[in-house]
Motif scaffolding. Structure first.
Motif, PDB file in Angstrom:
ATOM      1  N   ARG B 113      40.592  40.118  37.476  1.00  0.00           N
ATOM      2  CA  ARG B 113      40.694  40.068  35.927  1.00  0.00           C
ATOM      3  C   ARG B 113      40.790  38.416  35.276  1.00  0.00           C
ATOM      4  O   ARG B 113      40.124  38.694  34.457  1.00  0.00           O
ATOM      5  CB  ARG B 113      41.173  41.301  35.257  1.00  0.00           C
ATOM      6  CG  ARG B 113      41.050  42.313  33.669  1.00  0.00           C
ATOM      7  CD  ARG B 113      41.549  42.843  33.135  1.00  0.00           C
ATOM      8  NE  ARG B 113      42.187  43.687  33.965  1.00  0.00           N
ATOM      9  CZ  ARG B 113      41.180  45.513  34.301  1.00  0.00           C
ATOM     10  NH1 ARG B 113      40.070  45.415  32.689  1.00  0.00           N
ATOM     11  NH2 ARG B 113      40.855  45.772  34.813  1.00  0.00           N
ATOM     12  N   ILE B 114      42.235  38.461  35.842  1.00  0.00           N
ATOM     13  CA  ILE B 114      42.640  37.075  35.078  1.00  0.00           C
ATOM     14  C   ILE B 114      41.488  35.477  35.418  1.00  0.00           C
ATOM     15  O   ILE B 114      40.593  35.087  34.436  1.00  0.00           O
ATOM     16  CB  ILE B 114      43.821  36.388  35.839  1.00  0.00           C
ATOM     17  CG1 ILE B 114      44.849  38.056  35.304  1.00  0.00           C
ATOM     18  CG2 ILE B 114      44.411  35.600  34.447  1.00  0.00           C
ATOM     19  CD1 ILE B 114      46.176  37.526  35.415  1.00  0.00           C
ATOM     20  N   ALA B 115      41.182  35.788  36.382  1.00  0.00           N
ATOM     21  CA  ALA B 115      39.566  34.966  36.959  1.00  0.00           C
ATOM     22  C   ALA B 115      38.540  34.871  36.508  1.00  0.00           C
ATOM     23  O   ALA B 115      38.273  34.218  36.107  1.00  0.00           O
ATOM     24  CB  ALA B 115      39.934  34.450  38.021  1.00  0.00           C
ATOM     25  N   SER B 116      38.835  36.175  35.962  1.00  0.00           N
ATOM     26  CA  SER B 116      37.121  36.431  35.112  1.00  0.00           C
ATOM     27  C   SER B 116      37.002  35.930  33.721  1.00  0.00           C
ATOM     28  O   SER B 116      36.288  35.362  33.110  1.00  0.00           O
ATOM     29  CB  SER B 116      36.682  37.741  35.022  1.00  0.00           C
ATOM     30  OG  SER B 116      36.002  38.228  33.977  1.00  0.00           O
ATOM     31  N   HIS B 117      38.707  36.408  32.991  1.00  0.00           N
ATOM     32  CA  HIS B 117      39.163  35.796  31.207  1.00  0.00           C
ATOM     33  C   HIS B 117      38.993  34.328  32.162  1.00  0.00           C
ATOM     34  O   HIS B 117      38.381  34.020  30.414  1.00  0.00           O
ATOM     35  CB  HIS B 117      40.138  36.211  30.776  1.00  0.00           C
ATOM     36  CG  HIS B 117      39.455  38.341  30.823  1.00  0.00           C
ATOM     37  ND1 HIS B 117      38.582  38.343  30.353  1.00  0.00           N
ATOM     38  CD2 HIS B 117      40.685  39.196  30.666  1.00  0.00           C
ATOM     39  CE1 HIS B 117      38.754  40.434  30.128  1.00  0.00           C
ATOM     40  NE2 HIS B 117      40.172  40.448  30.701  1.00  0.00           N
ATOM     41  N   LEU B 118      39.472  34.194  32.952  1.00  0.00           N
ATOM     42  CA  LEU B 118      39.254  32.336  32.179  1.00  0.00           C
ATOM     43  C   LEU B 118      37.924  31.899  32.458  1.00  0.00           C
ATOM     44  O   LEU B 118      38.177  30.914  31.777  1.00  0.00           O
ATOM     45  CB  LEU B 118      40.598  31.971  33.814  1.00  0.00           C
ATOM     46  CG  LEU B 118      41.286  32.012  33.375  1.00  0.00           C
ATOM     47  CD1 LEU B 118      42.385  31.136  34.850  1.00  0.00           C
ATOM     48  CD2 LEU B 118      42.692  31.069  32.411  1.00  0.00           C
ATOM     49  N   VAL B 119      37.008  32.356  32.959  1.00  0.00           N
ATOM     50  CA  VAL B 119      35.701  31.594  33.208  1.00  0.00           C
ATOM     51  C   VAL B 119      35.601  31.577  31.614  1.00  0.00           C
ATOM     52  O   VAL B 119      34.304  30.981  31.187  1.00  0.00           O
ATOM     53  CB  VAL B 119      34.749  32.356  34.148  1.00  0.00           C
ATOM     54  CG1 VAL B 119      33.538  32.135  33.669  1.00  0.00           C
ATOM     55  CG2 VAL B 119      35.209  31.769  35.354  1.00  0.00           C
ATOM     56  N   MET B 120      35.432  32.673  31.026  1.00  0.00           N
ATOM     57  CA  MET B 120      34.985  33.739  29.952  1.00  0.00           C
ATOM     58  C   MET B 120      35.362  32.359  28.888  1.00  0.00           C
ATOM     59  O   MET B 120      34.382  31.715  27.955  1.00  0.00           O
ATOM     60  CB  MET B 120      34.969  34.384  28.992  1.00  0.00           C
ATOM     61  CG  MET B 120      34.427  35.124  28.239  1.00  0.00           C
ATOM     62  SD  MET B 120      35.488  34.065  26.509  1.00  0.00           S
ATOM     63  CE  MET B 120      35.093  34.967  25.017  1.00  0.00           C
ATOM     64  N   ILE B 121      36.923  31.999  28.635  1.00  0.00           N
ATOM     65  CA  ILE B 121      37.477  31.278  28.493  1.00  0.00           C
ATOM     66  C   ILE B 121      37.405  29.515  28.183  1.00  0.00           C
ATOM     67  O   ILE B 121      37.078  28.846  27.508  1.00  0.00           O
ATOM     68  CB  ILE B 121      38.652  31.256  28.262  1.00  0.00           C
ATOM     69  CG1 ILE B 121      39.291  32.707  27.513  1.00  0.00           C
ATOM     70  CG2 ILE B 121      40.032  30.465  27.060  1.00  0.00           C
ATOM     71  CD1 ILE B 121      40.887  32.979  27.741  1.00  0.00           C
ATOM     72  N   GLY B 122      37.299  29.625  29.593  1.00  0.00           N
ATOM     73  CA  GLY B 122      36.515  27.812  29.352  1.00  0.00           C
ATOM     74  C   GLY B 122      35.122  27.331  28.812  1.00  0.00           C
ATOM     75  O   GLY B 122      34.285  26.886  28.736  1.00  0.00           O
ATOM     76  N   SER B 123      34.150  28.471  29.360  1.00  0.00           N
ATOM     77  CA  SER B 123      32.603  28.210  29.621  1.00  0.00           C
ATOM     78  C   SER B 123      32.684  28.334  27.983  1.00  0.00           C
ATOM     79  O   SER B 123      31.654  28.043  27.004  1.00  0.00           O
ATOM     80  CB  SER B 123      31.662  29.756  29.797  1.00  0.00           C
ATOM     81  OG  SER B 123      32.781  29.742  30.519  1.00  0.00           O
ATOM     82  N   PHE B 124      33.465  29.715  27.067  1.00  0.00           N
ATOM     83  CA  PHE B 124      33.677  30.009  25.075  1.00  0.00           C
ATOM     84  C   PHE B 124      33.898  28.674  25.336  1.00  0.00           C
ATOM     85  O   PHE B 124      32.893  27.307  24.140  1.00  0.00           O
ATOM     86  CB  PHE B 124      34.701  30.639  25.379  1.00  0.00           C
ATOM     87  CG  PHE B 124      33.907  30.785  23.411  1.00  0.00           C
ATOM     88  CD1 PHE B 124      35.511  30.849  23.259  1.00  0.00           C
ATOM     89  CD2 PHE B 124      33.073  31.383  23.166  1.00  0.00           C
ATOM     90  CE1 PHE B 124      35.303  31.230  21.613  1.00  0.00           C
ATOM     91  CE2 PHE B 124      33.293  31.954  21.792  1.00  0.00           C
ATOM     92  CZ  PHE B 124      33.914  32.429  21.322  1.00  0.00           C
ATOM     93  N   ALA B 125      35.208  27.460  25.040  1.00  0.00           N
ATOM     94  CA  ALA B 125      35.410  26.453  24.741  1.00  0.00           C
ATOM     95  C   ALA B 125      34.403  25.052  25.358  1.00  0.00           C
ATOM     96  O   ALA B 125      34.322  24.258  24.225  1.00  0.00           O
ATOM     97  CB  ALA B 125      37.065  26.013  25.426  1.00  0.00           C
ATOM     98  N   LEU B 126      33.743  25.893  26.061  1.00  0.00           N
ATOM     99  CA  LEU B 126      32.739  24.532  26.562  1.00  0.00           C
ATOM    100  C   LEU B 126      31.278  24.491  25.835  1.00  0.00           C
ATOM    101  O   LEU B 126      31.396  23.431  25.336  1.00  0.00           O
ATOM    102  CB  LEU B 126      32.585  25.057  27.875  1.00  0.00           C
ATOM    103  CG  LEU B 126      31.235  23.353  28.924  1.00  0.00           C
ATOM    104  CD1 LEU B 126      31.625  21.805  28.871  1.00  0.00           C
ATOM    105  CD2 LEU B 126      30.981  24.095  29.848  1.00  0.00           C
ATOM    106  N   ASP B 127      31.415  25.363  25.305  1.00  0.00           N
ATOM    107  CA  ASP B 127      30.020  25.712  24.424  1.00  0.00           C
ATOM    108  C   ASP B 127      30.481  25.408  22.969  1.00  0.00           C
ATOM    109  O   ASP B 127      29.355  24.830  22.697  1.00  0.00           O
ATOM    110  CB  ASP B 127      29.656  26.901  24.630  1.00  0.00           C
ATOM    111  CG  ASP B 127      28.534  27.411  25.866  1.00  0.00           C
ATOM    112  OD1 ASP B 127      28.766  28.670  26.100  1.00  0.00           O
ATOM    113  OD2 ASP B 127      28.249  25.985  26.045  1.00  0.00           O
TER     114      ASP B 127
END
Lengths: 348, 372, 153
Positions: B113-127
């Motif tokens: 779950r932590i890994a999945s949320h990290l992907v979201m947070i990183g991609s969100f900032a990237l976008d």
């Protein structure tokens, strides 16, 4: 050491006069030599800057960046340029060919023209116009046309979007730049670059005009289409904005133009705010390079730290905040000058 | 006056295709936007580019053979998919798991779950244009993927869980490495706060953007962090604890504005709660077997079951219909991203194009789950 | 709306009310009822409005072979947690079920998927088109008589 380049140009001038040419011919040849030298200098710096940006961004992001090609990856950009030169030049079928091609060539021209009045050292200004700053502002405004042509000529909705945003942004952010420089000009009383340099012998203008410096820094980041103001090339939304359809060398030209602009803008900032090529111990042209690279480093640092701003925030920020602030700065400078003059009279 | 009225300026509506190939639509997803200037009048989702026919494939595979397929549903949260599947089959068969297996499963699920949320947070900032936070999030995710590689041999598609337990026991280095990871995360959270959450530009671009109210969310079947960001505190791990979640002490973060900023911040808070669960799991990890005694050939009795778990994106449900043979008669996978996407056109009407990108990123959907 | 009554009580209530058209599914691990298609919409509405099962958590279908299909619906209430499965049997080459998008917009995409995969027509759906497969695809893959041809040589 200090007069190294001045001596070389003096020697060349004598050599040409010695060959029996008229003064006008000698001057023309010298100007041509200056032009070529500046172009070479700028291109070499740009090639290094591309590498520097990648390395700096890498270290900020806790990774290494290019480190295979050449010692510590220094030749990376050279090889990248060679690769781009070898790519197929794709022009979309429905594009307006003339506009498309000329846009990529046109983007470099204002950038290089701006270097005519840049002081690379004491006595090393290519053309010391008495309307120096005015020339710089005028020339840098024409850079907008190239982006508009690129977006229109690509015949692509994304490109059009990007170029419209770009025009809005670049035209709007001209005003704060001009007004922030106006404070400096008022204090110096002249548009000539060498006069501005002379006026900073005792104190740099960044101390006397800190607000103007900040405004200039922010507005010039917007002019350069760099983050946080890189909407025209909003990678995540518009792929590459007006540059979407460009490939190979034409694409490279846009990027080289961006870095050239960055050097020009940093050079002006270094000259007008940081005292230009003056300083103790080291030769003046070395001081100039140091100050320019300090400014460039600041631009890069900001780029890799901030997210992108939204178009309506961009416009609101400019018209509701930066322009009034820069006008207020002009007002304060005017009042300050009058007070200074009055203080001078009562002291006698 | 009449001349001016006759020549009313006609502006055209622009139909823009955010095509399947686009840097910021997370995967092969296509959105057709009808724009009036910069504002979205209408939006339509086009999906199916990643449809692999998993439900049909399942009918020709045995139950253990289908397990690696579940990894590839929500490929950013593989362990959670596996957990849902094996628990569904175990329910059908009536299998009880040894305690150690349950604890290990919880550890893997929360790490995932932590890994999945990290992907979201990183991609969100990237976008939004922040390249650096993306790198930082993925740097932290690398540590989790290293842990998975240690136990399962693979990073993103571990195929670690089995019907009745897990594949292999934890080796000696796992717990110390896990402890190191847990200790390193608070510093990372502070970094994210400084560079993203506290940034003026970021806040201006996400507050009030893409609002999804609680009623709309419930009507559209939206679940997971998106629902909890809208003010509804429903989390399946608290409402009906599956596995051994009732033995753990953790909170459910809830935010009330339902905008993109809340959907971002809630995932950071959920990561912090997952770290709490991990700490408790390490402390109380019992010894014992890691696999229950089940027959070699898995042949669940005839019947149907619907089992759902709280995945990282929402409620992940498995409907399994067994006809008594070793191959399932029907498996239906309820992917939360599929349903969450259904709410997207509603959320995007009236936004600017840049805001559409922000909203899409904040929903956090993974195409593997959407298209199956 | 009463959220405190248990699933068993709901099932008893409904089986009595719709005698002959609604039965409880015996030997099922989950609570499940089976209802006739012409009463399904009414029952779903009643479960949502009166008994508090107001969250549609899953919507799918299953092919029972020989032209019989079964629509599978899972309704849920979060607090207290209750999960009920509703099964609706239909048959024919173009089976027909009432659409529940009016009650739950969540059903929109899920009904399209069931249509795409099984060919069930959901009457009243605002835009019943294929969602996962391309528009010109022929056939409904999750039907048992759709044989996927192996391309192994």
């Amino acid at each position: 050491m200090e007069n190294f380049f001045v001596n070389i140009s003096g020697a060349l001038r004598n050599w040409f006069t010695g060959m029996g040419l008229s003064t006008m011919a000698v001057e023309s040849i010298m100007t041509l030599i200056f032009l070529v030298t500046i172009i070479v200098f700028v291109l070499v710096n740009v090639i290094y800057l591309v590498y520097l940006e990648r390395k700096l961004s890498a270290y900020i992001q806790q990774r290494l960046g290019p480190n295979r090609v050449g010692p510590r990856g220094l030749f990376q950009t050279v090889l990248d340029v060679l690769k781009l030169l070898g790519k197929e030049d794709v022009i979309p079928n429905a594009a307006d060919k003339w506009v498309f091609i000329v846009a990529s060539l046109l983007v470099m021209v204002p950038a290089i023209m701006a270097f005519a009045i840049v002081p690379f050292g004491l006595g090393m200004i290519a053309v010391d116009l008495n309307i120096g700053i005015f020339y710089f502002i005028a020339v840098s405004s024409t850079g907008v046309i190239a982006f508009l042509m690129a977006g229109w000529g690509s015949n692509n909705k994304y490109s059009l979007f990007g170029s419209m945003r770009s025009v809005a942004q670049m035209v709007s952010y001209e005003l704060p730049i001009v007004f922030s420089l106006l404070g400096i000009i008022m204090m110096t009383g002249s548009l000539k670059i060498s006069d501005i340099m002379a006026a900073q012998k005792t104190i740099w203008f960044v101390v006397l005009q800190p607000i103007a410096f900040l405004i200039y820094f922010i507005a010039s980041t917007a002019e350069l289409n760099r983050q946080p103001f890189d909407l025209p090339e909003g990678e995540q939304e518009l792929i590459a904005g007006p540059l979407t359809e460009y490939s190979g060398m034409r694409y490279a030209l846009f990027f080289l133009a961006e870095y050239t602009n960055m050097i020009a803008v940093s050079a002006i900032a270094a000259t007008l705010f940081l005292g230009g090529p003056q300083g103790p111990w080291l030769p003046s042209w070395l001081w100039f390079m140091i100050k320019v690279y300090v400014m460039i480093g600041a631009y890069m640092w900001i780029r890799w730290t901030f997210p992108r701003i939204r178009i309506d925030h961009l416009m609101a920020f400019n018209w509701k905040f930066l322009v009034p602030l820069s006008l207020a700065n002009v007002l304060l400078t005017g009042i300050g000058l009058e007070v200074y003059k009055w203080l001078q009279t009562i002291r006698w | 006056m009449s001349i001016a009225e006759d020549k009313i300026l006609r502006t055209e509506e622009l139909t823009l295709n955010m095509g399947p190939q686009h840097p910021s639509t997370h995967g092969v997803y296509r959105a057709i936007l009808v724009l009036d200037g910069e504002y979205v009048q209408n939006m339509e989702n086009v999906i199916g580019y990643l449809h692999r026919g998993m439900e049909k494939l399942a009918e020709a595979r045995t139950y253990p053979q289908f397990l690696p397929y579940t990894d590839r549903l929500d490929y950013a949260a593989a362990m959670l998919n596996e957990l849902g599947y094996v628990q569904a089959v175990e329910k059908l068969m009536g299998v009880e798991l040894p305690e150690r297996a349950e604890f290990i499963r919880i550890i893997m699920a929360e790490l995932q779950r932590i890994a999945s949320h990290l992907v979201m947070i990183g991609s969100f900032a990237l976008d939004l244009g922040g390249f650096t936070p993306w790198m930082y999030c993925f740097r932290d995710r690398e540590k989790i993927l290293d842990l998975f590689e240690m136990v399962a041999g693979a990073r993103m598609t571990p195929a670690y869980m089995r019907v009745g337990g897990v594949m292999e026991d934890l080796n000696q280095e796992f717990i110390p490495e896990l402890k190191k990871f847990i200790d390193s995360m608070p510093a990372s959270f502070e970094e994210y706060d400084n560079i993203v959450t506290g940034n003026e530009i970021f806040i201006a671009r996400t507050k009030g953007v893409g609002v999804l109210t609680a009623e709309k969310a419930l009507a559209y079947g939206v679940t997971g962090p998106n629902l909890r960001a809208a003010g509804v505190d429903y989390d399946l791990r608290k409402v009906t604890p599956y596995g051994i979640y009732e033995k753990f002490d953790f909170d459910i973060p809830v935010f009330y504005n339902g905008d993109s900023f809340d959907r971002f911040v809630i995932r950071i808070e959920e990561m912090k709660q997952s770290l709490r669960i991990l700490e408790q799991a390490i402390e109380n990890l019992p010894g014992g077997p890691i696999q229950a005694k089940i027959p070699k050939v898995i042949r669940p009795p005839k019947g149907e079951i619907y089992h759902q778990i709280e995945g990282s994106k929402g409620l992940l449900g498995y409907f399994i219909a067994s006809d008594g043979s070793n191959k399932p008669y029907r498996i239906h996978i309820h992917g939360p991203s599929f349903v969450n996407l259904g709410a997207l056109p509603e959320m995007c009407t009236g936004l600017m194009v840049q805001d559409v990108v922000t909203t899409i990123a904040s929903i956090d959907f993974i195409l593997g789950e959407v298209d199956r | 709306m009463d959220k405190t009554i248990s699933l068993d009580e709901i099932i008893t209530l409904l089986t009595e009310k719709y005698e002959g058209y609604l039965v409880k599914v015996e030997d099922s691990l989950d609570a499940a009822i089976r209802v006739k298609d012409h009463l399904f919409f009414q029952v779903a509405k009643e479960l949502k409005d009166e008994h508090g099962l107001d969250f549609l958590t899953d919507l799918t279908a299953i092919d029972l072979e020989e032209g019989n299909y079964r629509g599978i619906y899972h309704l849920m209430s979060w607090k207290p947690y209750r999960l009920l499965r509703i099964e609706v049997d239909v048959s024919g080459e173009e089976p027909w079920l009432p659409s529940i998008t009016e009650l739950w917009p969540a059903a929109d995409v899920q009904e399209r998927e069931a249509f795409d995969m099984f060919g069930i027509i959901y009457d009243g759906h605002p835009n019943l088109t294929r969602i996962l497969l391309s528009e010109d695809f022929e056939g409904h893959p999750l039907r048992k008589n759709y044989i996927t041809k192996s391309r192994r040589k």
